[in-house]
Design an enzyme around this catalytic site. Structure first.
Site, PDB file in Angstrom:
ATOM      1  N   SER A  40      -6.483  34.051 -18.745  1.00  0.00           N
ATOM      2  CA  SER A  40      -7.504  35.103 -18.774  1.00  0.00           C
ATOM      3  C   SER A  40      -8.899  34.627 -18.371  1.00  0.00           C
ATOM      4  CB  SER A  40      -7.570  35.755 -20.155  1.00  0.00           C
ATOM      5  OG  SER A  40      -8.115  34.857 -21.094  1.00  0.00           O
ATOM      6  N   LYS A  82     -12.982  33.953 -24.446  1.00  0.00           N
ATOM      7  CA  LYS A  82     -13.530  35.082 -23.682  1.00  0.00           C
ATOM      8  C   LYS A  82     -15.013  34.852 -23.412  1.00  0.00           C
ATOM      9  CE  LYS A  82      -9.646  37.252 -23.980  1.00  0.00           C
ATOM     10  NZ  LYS A  82      -8.748  37.205 -22.848  1.00  0.00           N
TER      11      LYS A  82
END
Length: 173
Positions: A40, A82
């Site tokens: 990600s 993230k």
């Protein structure tokens, strides 16, 4: 000879105890290593990379663009890496793949210029005073706030400050 041997053992014991007295509190309260497992955050982080996070209790202010480790009920208590996109009190929206903060398009210098912008669509969402909006840099393969919503300050576990592995990619953040 035995006395010299015992003295050397005693010195080693003292060294080990002192090292433990320094390292254990650092590990428990300040720094934490994390291994990246998913894609990600590609190309910023690859699976197998190891990063050091400054625990949120000592990390100070979280700013837009910071890379953080988040986890909570939304992640089945797994930890995700993230990037912070939205800050407390802001209104986040996504239109035609462009992220907007309070109605203005967000410049994202951390994304590669040839990146596919798969941010999608999202109606305006106002963050509360303790919420952050987080997204992966690899927008196509990221489960992030677009799916599970904003994260709270308590769900931010650490701020990534250093990549330590692979050795040829060591750098601070």
């Amino acid at each position: 000879m035995p006395r010299k041997f015992l003295g050397e053992i005693f010195e080693w014991i003292i060294a080990i105890v002192l090292a433990a007295a320094i390292v254990i509190p650092l590990r428990v309260y300040v720094l934490q290593p994390y291994k990246v497992y998913m894609t990600s955050m590609v190309p910023t982080f690859e699976p197998g990379d190891v990063v050091i996070g400054l625990k949120s209790t000592v990390a100070g202010k979280i700013e837009r663009g910071d890379v953080v480790i988040v986890g909570g009920p939304f992640s089945n208590n797994e930890l995700y890496i993230k990037r912070v996109i939205g800050l407390p009190g802001e209104i986040i929206s996504i239109s035609n793949g462009v992220v907007y903060i309070n109605g203005s398009p967000l410049a994202e210098p951390w994304l590669p210029s040839d990146a596919l912008n798969a941010s999608g669509e999202m109606p305006p969402t106002k963050l509360s005073n303790d919420q952050y909006f987080v997204m992966g840099d690899n927008r196509i393969a990221s489960r992030d706030s677009r799916a599970f919503g904003p994260v709270t300050k308590q769900e931010v576990k650490a701020k990534v400050v250093l990549r330590i592995y692979p050795l040829d990619k060591i750098r601070s953040f």
